[in-house]
Write an enzyme that holds these catalytic residues in place. Structure first.
Site, PDB file in Angstrom:
ATOM      1  CG  PHE A  40      -1.814   1.237   1.256  1.00 47.24           C
ATOM      2  CD1 PHE A  40      -2.969   1.289   0.486  1.00 47.24           C
ATOM      3  CD2 PHE A  40      -1.478   2.347   2.020  1.00 47.24           C
ATOM      4  CE1 PHE A  40      -3.780   2.420   0.492  1.00 47.24           C
ATOM      5  CE2 PHE A  40      -2.279   3.488   2.026  1.00 47.24           C
ATOM      6  CZ  PHE A  40      -3.435   3.523   1.270  1.00 47.24           C
ATOM      7  CG  ASP A  50       5.478   3.731   1.795  1.00 46.23           C
ATOM      8  OD1 ASP A  50       5.484   4.427   2.831  1.00 46.23           O
ATOM      9  OD2 ASP A  50       4.457   3.555   1.101  1.00 46.23           O
ATOM     10  CE  LYS A  56      -1.048   5.961   7.678  1.00 54.00           C
ATOM     11  NZ  LYS A  56      -0.712   5.241   6.475  1.00 54.00           N
TER      12      LYS A  56
HETATM   13  C1  LIG Z   1      -0.905   5.534   5.021  1.00 47.45           C
HETATM   14  C2  LIG Z   1       0.127   5.090   4.071  1.00 47.45           C
HETATM   15  C3  LIG Z   1       0.370   5.787   2.869  1.00 47.45           C
HETATM   16  C4  LIG Z   1      -0.485   6.942   2.414  1.00 47.45           C
HETATM   17  O1  LIG Z   1      -0.387   8.038   3.246  1.00 47.45           O
HETATM   18  P1  LIG Z   1      -1.473   9.225   3.117  1.00 47.45           P
HETATM   19  O2  LIG Z   1      -1.009  10.251   4.086  1.00 47.45           O
HETATM   20  O3  LIG Z   1      -2.804   8.607   3.464  1.00 47.45           O
HETATM   21  O4  LIG Z   1      -1.452   9.691   1.713  1.00 47.45           O
HETATM   22  C5  LIG Z   1       1.414   5.362   2.075  1.00 47.45           C
HETATM   23  N1  LIG Z   1       2.177   4.316   2.423  1.00 47.45           N
HETATM   24  C6  LIG Z   1       1.973   3.621   3.554  1.00 47.45           C
HETATM   25  C7  LIG Z   1       2.870   2.488   3.890  1.00 47.45           C
HETATM   26  C8  LIG Z   1       0.937   3.977   4.416  1.00 47.45           C
HETATM   27  O5  LIG Z   1       0.714   3.273   5.528  1.00 47.45           O
END
Ligand SMILES: *Cc1c(COP(=O)(O)O)cnc(C)c1O
Length: 394
Positions: free
Chosen positions: A135, A220, A249
């Site tokens: 994701f 990521d 986050k």
């Molecule tokens: C939450 C998340 C995203 C997206 O972040 P947003 O601030 O919602 O755009 C991308 N990568 C990972 C691993 C995430 O947990």
């Protein structure tokens, strides 16, 4: 939820089914709804509020900075962004930082940076190998990079150039490498997939593949970064260094802040390539600086690791007692396998009992308490969870 608020809710696009509750106040580990009911919050904005709800360091940073300067424009330097960028590079293996407002936006930047580097140094190579069930966000490119079932067709056509390999299967990665490959991008722990960690040999293998084929390794760490897994960044758990990392986050502790970090050798944006109205705005960066300073304070991460182990031990004991499945994850990003598809019912029952939980899959629960949770709060949550699980898993 009062009938007039229910009526107002008709004006919002229905992007997610929401319970009929309106939260009006947060304090540390707890949320309070408009009826005054208190909930122990183990979602914390989806692993966002690393210091809990409305911590004093954040309200102070917001108040002080908003009185000084909110937005000079991204075309001028501001102190908070300089201080935060420097703190991030001091405490990571990276040399340059670009600030954004969301994880998806930071990941878009990582994808652009890798493609630019491919144009400059790898004959136009542009493919980024990503992973099934991964994701990376909800923009078109980050949805294409994600490996969520159904996302390949929902807003077709996809952005091309994201072949999918399988996590913890090195052969599935090397099979996809070809002259067009420029990078490999992954979450060190797949969060939305249900907290699935990349294993040590796999991560080291990816680093070796990248070195061998001259590819960039992109971590990521939007979910795993900023202390969530017990170390400041999850890549440290593996003893490897990525070339590019994204944060989101936790770095804002609840305000919209994200970052793209790169080593000097691949930091190839030139003026005009990247930007954004809110990139590096002082209000958010002042919060990010306060959050990062808190995470770096003596004893913070070790105490967070301690409550993480307490939660893991407690979940393992529950799993043994009730005959459930695996407990996995690191630090305060943990999951419990239930062994059957009752997670949504558990989430509902827990909320009624005053505990907020997340179910990334129908068969598992994910736990993301504040990193400064106390032993007592963890005990309290485990006791609530046991009461809720007992009648539902038998
Ligand atoms: C939450 C998340 C995203 C997206 O972040 P947003 O601030 O919602 O755009 C991308 N990568 C990972 C691993 C995430 O947990």
């Amino acid at each position: 939820m009062s009938p007039d608020l229910v009526a107002l809710s008709q004006s919002l696009m229905p992007i997610i089914p929401r319970p009929e509750i309106v939260f009006t106040r947060g304090e540390g580990a707890y949320l309070f709804d408009d009826q005054g009911k208190r909930y122990l919050d183990w979602i914390q904005g989806w692993a966002v509020n690393c210091l809990g709800h409305s911590p004093a360091v954040i309200t102070k940073a917001l108040t002080e900075q908003s009185n000084l300067l909110i937005n000079p424009s991204p075309a001028f330097f501001n102190e908070p962004s300089l201080k935060l960028a420097s703190l991030l590079t001091q405490h990571s293996c990276f040399d340059h930082v670009f600030f954004a407002s969301s994880g998806a936006e930071a990941n878009e930047g990582a994808i652009k940076l890798a493609r630019k580097w491919g144009q400059l140094h790898k004959g136009g190579a542009f493919e980024i190998i990503t992973f099934t069930d991964g994701f990376h966000g909800r923009t078109l490119a980050t949805m294409s990079a994600s490996g969520k079932a159904g996302w390949d067709t929902i807003f077709a056509p996809q952005v091309p150039g994201f072949p999918k390999a399988k996590l913890n299967n090195l052969a599935s990665v090397s099979q996809l490498i070809n002259p067009n490959t420029v990078a490999i991008m992954l979450e060190p722990i797949q969060g939305e997939a249900g907290v699935i960690p990349a294993d040590l040999a796999f991560m080291k293998g990816l680093r070796a593949l990248c070195d061998e084929h001259k590819l960039l390794l992109i971590a990521d760490e939007v979910q795993t970064g900023c202390g969530r897994t017990g170390s400041l960044f999850a890549y440290e758990l593996y003893g490897i260094e990525p070339d590019i990392m994204t944060l989101g986050k936790g770095i804002g502790g609840g305000v919209p802040l994200a970052a793209l970090l790169a080593k000097r050798a691949c930091s190839c944006f030139v003026p005009g390539d990247q930007g954004g109205t809110y990139c590096g705005n002082p209000l958010m960066c002042a919060v990010g600086f306060a959050v990062l300073q808190s995470l770096l304070a003596e004893g913070f991460l070790s105490s967070s690791r301690r409550v993480g182990l307490q939660l893991m031990d407690g979940l393992k004991a529950l799993s043994r007692e009730l005959g459930l499945g695996e407990v996995r994850g690191h630090g305060l990003l943990l999951a419990l396998e239930l062994g059957c598809d009752v997670a949504p019912q558990v989430v509902t029952a827990a909320r009624e009992a005053g505990l907020l939980l997340n179910a990334p899959r129908a068969h598992c629960l994910r736990f993301m308490p504040a990193l400064n949770s106390t032993e007592d709060e963890i005990r309290q949550g485990l006791a609530l969870l046991r009461d809720v699980l007992k009648p539902l898993v038998h």
